[in-house]
Design an enzyme around this catalytic site. Structure first.
Site, PDB file in Angstrom:
ATOM      1  N   ARG A 176       4.254  15.737   6.185  1.00 40.72           N
ATOM      2  CA  ARG A 176       5.128  16.635   6.953  1.00 40.72           C
ATOM      3  C   ARG A 176       4.345  17.808   7.543  1.00 40.72           C
ATOM      4  NH1 ARG A 176      10.547  18.977   4.314  1.00 40.72           N
ATOM      5  NH2 ARG A 176       9.182  20.094   2.882  1.00 40.72           N
ATOM      6  N   ARG A 225       3.147  23.051   4.838  1.00 42.73           N
ATOM      7  CA  ARG A 225       3.669  23.987   3.847  1.00 42.73           C
ATOM      8  C   ARG A 225       2.817  23.955   2.589  1.00 42.73           C
ATOM      9  NH1 ARG A 225      10.054  22.979   3.372  1.00 42.73           N
ATOM     10  NH2 ARG A 225       9.502  23.408   1.212  1.00 42.73           N
ATOM     11  N   ARG A 243       8.116  19.648  -7.828  1.00 37.49           N
ATOM     12  CA  ARG A 243       9.383  19.865  -7.118  1.00 37.49           C
ATOM     13  C   ARG A 243      10.361  18.731  -7.420  1.00 37.49           C
ATOM     14  NH1 ARG A 243       7.521  20.390  -1.214  1.00 37.49           N
ATOM     15  NH2 ARG A 243       9.666  20.899  -0.663  1.00 37.49           N
ATOM     16  N   LYS A 254      16.920  16.560   5.158  1.00 35.33           N
ATOM     17  CA  LYS A 254      18.024  17.529   5.272  1.00 35.33           C
ATOM     18  C   LYS A 254      17.793  18.516   6.425  1.00 35.33           C
ATOM     19  CE  LYS A 254      17.750  19.257   1.095  1.00 35.33           C
ATOM     20  NZ  LYS A 254      16.507  18.616   0.594  1.00 35.33           N
ATOM     21  N   ARG A 304      21.193  24.859  -5.550  1.00 35.22           N
ATOM     22  CA  ARG A 304      20.101  24.084  -6.144  1.00 35.22           C
ATOM     23  C   ARG A 304      20.347  23.801  -7.625  1.00 35.22           C
ATOM     24  NH1 ARG A 304      16.253  23.974  -1.979  1.00 35.22           N
ATOM     25  NH2 ARG A 304      14.204  23.393  -2.729  1.00 35.22           N
TER      26      ARG A 304
HETATM   27  P1  AMP Z   1      13.042  24.101   0.527  1.00 34.41           P
HETATM   28  O1  AMP Z   1      12.573  24.649   1.839  1.00 34.41           O
HETATM   29  O2  AMP Z   1      14.529  23.961   0.461  1.00 34.41           O
HETATM   30  O3  AMP Z   1      12.302  22.848   0.131  1.00 34.41           O
HETATM   31  O4  AMP Z   1      12.667  25.208  -0.569  1.00 34.41           O
HETATM   32  C1  AMP Z   1      11.328  25.577  -0.806  1.00 34.41           C
HETATM   33  C2  AMP Z   1      11.235  26.385  -2.092  1.00 34.41           C
HETATM   34  O5  AMP Z   1      12.018  27.576  -1.967  1.00 34.41           O
HETATM   35  C3  AMP Z   1      11.797  25.692  -3.330  1.00 34.41           C
HETATM   36  O6  AMP Z   1      10.858  24.820  -3.934  1.00 34.41           O
HETATM   37  C4  AMP Z   1      12.123  26.904  -4.218  1.00 34.41           C
HETATM   38  O7  AMP Z   1      10.959  27.466  -4.777  1.00 34.41           O
HETATM   39  C5  AMP Z   1      12.665  27.901  -3.186  1.00 34.41           C
HETATM   40  N1  AMP Z   1      14.124  27.742  -2.987  1.00 34.41           N
HETATM   41  C6  AMP Z   1      14.759  27.377  -1.839  1.00 34.41           C
HETATM   42  N2  AMP Z   1      16.094  27.354  -2.001  1.00 34.41           N
HETATM   43  C7  AMP Z   1      16.321  27.705  -3.296  1.00 34.41           C
HETATM   44  C8  AMP Z   1      17.491  27.848  -4.082  1.00 34.41           C
HETATM   45  N3  AMP Z   1      18.712  27.621  -3.571  1.00 34.41           N
HETATM   46  N4  AMP Z   1      17.338  28.213  -5.388  1.00 34.41           N
HETATM   47  C9  AMP Z   1      16.122  28.475  -5.918  1.00 34.41           C
HETATM   48  N5  AMP Z   1      14.976  28.338  -5.230  1.00 34.41           N
HETATM   49  C10 AMP Z   1      15.051  27.969  -3.918  1.00 34.41           C
END
Ligand code: AMP
Length: 215
Positions: free
Chosen positions: A127, A160, A171, A13, A88
């Site tokens: 990654r 990360r 996750r 994404k 989410r």
């Molecule tokens: P991502 O970079 O989208 O993989 O997000 C990394 C982490 O940020 C996730 O595992 C959540 O802990 C938090 N996070 C990101 N976006 C959201 C969201 N829309 N709602 C809740 N937690 C989020």
């Protein structure tokens, strides 16, 4: 053009979002990037979410809702935006619908990135991300030209915290339980376009562009 990129972590994404941003000149709104910046800057919010994120759990809805409410009203979102990692769960999707109703706006497309979980695990563990511009690399199929240095901005690459194996499992569980129901939610609203994310980035981007061509 207002787009949502939906799919498991590691589905591509973020990479597609960057290409769409360049092609259509609309900003990416990535809640994950925004939260990681808060952690990096050691803000109060950053300290509040750090532990939750390192475990791969979802940050509370009220935090996300505040971020989106503020971000979406900025000038650069007038022409549209690309959501990466938001919504989410159903509650966040309902909030977005309500907010867009208030603003007289609507979502054009929700792209669902289809990809098997074993592939996602392989991608995530390999990654690496640029600290400065957030460009993603992969040690298996998308290496930077110089070790650990971003091709685009020269920033340092890092792994990360939540891309470690133990957290990835959690996750994916969170994704299945809380995010996957959004597929049906948007399907029922006739907004969903499924795309094959288990292929190279050019093919995936072309598929998306073709669908958007119909807009
Ligand atoms: P991502 O970079 O989208 O993989 O997000 C990394 C982490 O940020 C996730 O595992 C959540 O802990 C938090 N996070 C990101 N976006 C959201 C969201 N829309 N709602 C809740 N937690 C989020």
């Amino acid at each position: 053009m207002r787009l949502i990129l939906l799919g498991p972590p590691g589905g591509g994404k973020g990479t597609v979002a960057k290409e769409l941003e360049e092609e259509f000149n609309i900003p990416i709104i990535s809640t994950g990037v925004i939260l990681r910046e808060e952690i990096e800057r050691k803000t109060r919010l950053g300290k509040k979410v750090q532990n939750i994120m390192s475990k791969g759990r979802l940050v509370p809805d009220e935090v996300i809702i505040e971020i989106i409410r503020e971000r979406i009203k900025r000038e650069d979102c007038k022409k549209g935006y690309i959501f990466d990692g938001f919504p989410r769960n159903i509650e966040q999707a309902e909030f977005l619908e309500e907010l867009n109703r208030e603003l007289g706006k609507y979502i054009d497309y929700v792209f669902y990135f289809e990809i098997p979980f074993p592939k996602v695990i392989e991608r995530l563990t390999n990654r690496r991300v640029c600290k400065k511009c957030n460009t993603n690399y992969n040690l298996l199929f998308n290496l930077p030209q110089k070790d650990n240095i971003c091709d685009i901005c020269g920033g340092e690459l890092y792994q990360r915290d939540d891309d470690k194996k133990e957290t990835i499992k959690n996750r994916l569980k969170v994704f299945t339980e809380q995010t996957l129901p959004l597929k049906k939610y948007y399907q029922e609203k006739n907004l969903l376009a499924k795309v094959d994310a288990n292929c190279n980035r050019n093919a995936l981007f072309l598929e998306i562009k073709k669908i958007l061509g119909g807009l």
